[in-house]
Design an enzyme around this catalytic site. Structure first.
Site, PDB file in Angstrom:
ATOM      1  N   GLU A  92       1.024  -1.260   0.101  1.00  0.00           N
ATOM      2  CA  GLU A  92       0.079   0.203  -0.177  1.00  0.00           C
ATOM      3  C   GLU A  92       1.317   1.485  -0.421  1.00  0.00           C
ATOM      4  OE1 GLU A  92      -2.942   0.355   3.269  1.00  0.00           O
ATOM      5  OE2 GLU A  92      -3.225   2.237   2.518  1.00  0.00           O
ATOM      6  N   LYS A 282      -7.140  -0.666  11.666  1.00  0.00           N
ATOM      7  CA  LYS A 282      -6.433  -1.040  10.886  1.00  0.00           C
ATOM      8  C   LYS A 282      -5.442  -0.573   9.956  1.00  0.00           C
ATOM      9  CE  LYS A 282      -5.802  -1.490   5.194  1.00  0.00           C
ATOM     10  NZ  LYS A 282      -4.724  -0.316   4.623  1.00  0.00           N
ATOM     11  N   ASP A 298       4.456 -14.308  11.613  1.00  0.00           N
ATOM     12  CA  ASP A 298       2.799 -15.228  10.706  1.00  0.00           C
ATOM     13  C   ASP A 298       1.743 -13.677  11.099  1.00  0.00           C
ATOM     14  OD1 ASP A 298       0.469 -16.251  11.369  1.00  0.00           O
ATOM     15  OD2 ASP A 298       0.864 -17.584  11.659  1.00  0.00           O
ATOM     16  N   HIS A 395      -2.088  10.861  -0.323  1.00  0.00           N
ATOM     17  CA  HIS A 395      -2.659   9.745  -0.901  1.00  0.00           C
ATOM     18  C   HIS A 395      -3.119   9.580  -2.643  1.00  0.00           C
ATOM     19  CE1 HIS A 395      -4.522   6.397   1.386  1.00  0.00           C
ATOM     20  NE2 HIS A 395      -3.494   7.060   2.501  1.00  0.00           N
TER      21      HIS A 395
HETATM   22  C1  MEV Z   1      -5.291   3.320   5.147  1.00  0.00           C
HETATM   23  O1  MEV Z   1      -4.744   2.037   5.031  1.00  0.00           O
HETATM   24  C2  MEV Z   1      -5.770   3.214   6.871  1.00  0.00           C
HETATM   25  C3  MEV Z   1      -6.184   4.572   7.402  1.00  0.00           C
HETATM   26  O2  MEV Z   1      -7.479   4.765   7.305  1.00  0.00           O
HETATM   27  C4  MEV Z   1      -6.149   4.530   9.090  1.00  0.00           C
HETATM   28  C5  MEV Z   1      -6.454   5.615   9.955  1.00  0.00           C
HETATM   29  O3  MEV Z   1      -7.897   5.959   8.942  1.00  0.00           O
HETATM   30  O4  MEV Z   1      -6.321   5.967  10.659  1.00  0.00           O
HETATM   31  C6  MEV Z   1      -5.777   5.667   7.327  1.00  0.00           C
END
Ligand code: MEV
Length: 440
Positions: A92, A282, A298, A395
């Site tokens: 990513e 995430k 892992d 991004h």
């Molecule tokens: C993107 O991979 C991760 C984010 O969405 C995490 C977040 O919103 O805190 C930018």
């Protein structure tokens, strides 16, 4: 009739696993419009060194090619006073850049502080027993002696390294499932992840328990024996802190204190709302997984443990927390993580081996501090962006670079596009259009 003829996709390929690699590739290529191109492409990702390729093939099964993911570096990460060049494997865009920027920012403010809370791993022997529960409980000391004796051969080496079986507990679940008990066993597996060691001990425990009751003329049903990926007591804590005025300048519209308060609000939201918490966590795993993969560990196990831990209070919530006390900002990540720095893929995968060398051959607890740091760094970067200029600006720059690469732009076109799209929304069609007009 044409409609009744099985389409290629409906045909079952019996004995696929027995085919030679070349034949597997050929068989799979029947599902592709242009088999020749497909075979050439997949072969193009094979290593020319056949020994090296064989090593990769054997990590898994039915292997027909290699799938590459970028291997990047987050430089100069200061953790407990030590500087690391941290390898990160992730597909990513923005993650490595975000982690690196956060590491630089916090490096100038004392760096990351980390401590390993504990290193206990867990295994479970699930069994059913129809006899008297009090008797079972009273037999436990004798059973435990037999269980330990039966695994002596396996534990002796681990004990020499300072680990082994720590505790064996009988847990009575008969009120939830008839006759069901479990032995919950805690282990210290030192610098190895320890899955094989734990599972071998547990399977031996199963046989020993069965024999023990057979000798008494009774039976137990061994349902299964397996480690648990939930390791709340194999946990690491990492944090950054600074006076709020040290956050002046992070955002052009907010002073340090106001930024800290807004940042804390965003973290608090991830404690009360599971939709936000999932995305928030995430982002943490963007950083953690990248290190876990780079070091041959892992990531599924690591994530499973973290997400369970995030739900330990009865609802799913943020793994990080933020405090502001007496104008001191503190941002903390506390997370379970069962990693290894010896054994398994850590020594088999050539790049995992190099990653560990790059990190100075860390112990497993030290690696826990490094992976968790990158989790905190990524979470800081994400929440900082979200609460200030938003996430899309950064991004979109990466997105633009990806589109330009996909469309085969020259270096000159790329530079011109960066200027052109500075204040415009990036879309695939927009970039195509731009290249059409700038194709000299
Ligand atoms: C993107 O991979 C991760 C984010 O969405 C995490 C977040 O919103 O805190 C930018």
């Amino acid at each position: 009739m044409e409609e009744n003829k099985p389409r290629k996709r409906d045909r079952i390929k019996a004995g696929f696993s027995k085919l030679l690699k070349e034949d597997k590739l050929k068989a799979v290529s029947e599902y592709i419009e242009n088999p020749g191109e497909f075979i050439a492409l997949l072969k193009g990702f094979w290593y020319s060194d056949s020994e090296k390729q064989k090593q990769f093939d054997e990590f898994s099964e039915n292997t027909i090619s290699n799938f590459h993911i970028p291997y990047g570096i987050s430089p100069n990460v200061l953790i407990n006073g030590k500087i690391y060049m941290v390898p990160m494997v992730i597909e990513e865009s923005s993650v490595v850049a975000a982690a690196s920027a956060a590491a630089k920012f916090w490096g100038d403010r004392g760096g990351f502080h980390a401590e390993v809370v504990d290193v206990q791993k867990v295994g479970q022997l699930h069994f059913c027993y129809k006899g008297d529960k009090q008797t079972l409980q009273s037999l436990m000391p004798e059973i435990e002696t037999e269980l330990r004796a039966s695994t002596k051969d396996m534990t002796v080496k681990m004990e020499k390294r300072g680990g082994g079986i720590l505790d064996i507990k009988l847990i009575d679940f008969t009120d939830r499932l008839p006759d069901y008990y479990q032995l919950r066993v805690t282990f210290n597996t030192c610098d190895s992840m320890g899955a094989n060691f734990i599972n071998s001990c547990l399977e031996t425990f199963g046989h020993t328990l069965q024999d023990y009751f057979l000798r008494k003329g009774e039976t137990v049903e061994i349902v299964m024996a397996i480690l648990s990926n939930y390791t709340p007591d194999c946990r690491v804590k990492v944090w950054v802190e600074c006076p709020v005025y040290d956050l002046d300048g992070v955002d052009e519209h907010l002073d340090g204190k106001a930024f800290a308060e807004k940042f804390k609000k965003a973290v608090d939201i991830a404690h009360i709302d599971e939709y936000r918490a999932t995305t928030h966590n995430k982002g943490i795993y963007n950083g953690i997984d990248a290190v876990v993969i780079a070091t041959g560990n892992d990531f599924r196990a690591t994530e499973a443990a973290g997400h369970s831990y995030a739900a330990r209070n009865g609802h799913y919530e943020s793994l990080t927390s933020c405090e502001i006390n007496d104008d001191m900002f503190k941002f903390t990540l506390e997370v379970p993580m069962a990693l290894g720095t010896i054994g398994g893929l850590t020594s088999l995968h050539p790049l995992a081996k190099e990653s560990l060398e790059l990190l100075g051959h860390p112990s497993a607890p030290e690696l826990m501090t490094i992976a968790a740091t990158m989790g905190l760094a990524n979470n800081y970067a994400a929440v900082k962006s979200l609460t200030t200029k938003g996430i899309q600006q950064g991004h979109m720059k990466m997105h633009l670079a990806n589109i330009l690469n996909q469309l085969g732009a020259t270096d000159q076109q790329k530079s011109a596009a960066l200027v052109y799209f500075k204040d415009k929304t990036v879309t695939y069609a927009g970039v195509e259009e731009f290249l059409r007009h700038n194709n000299e």
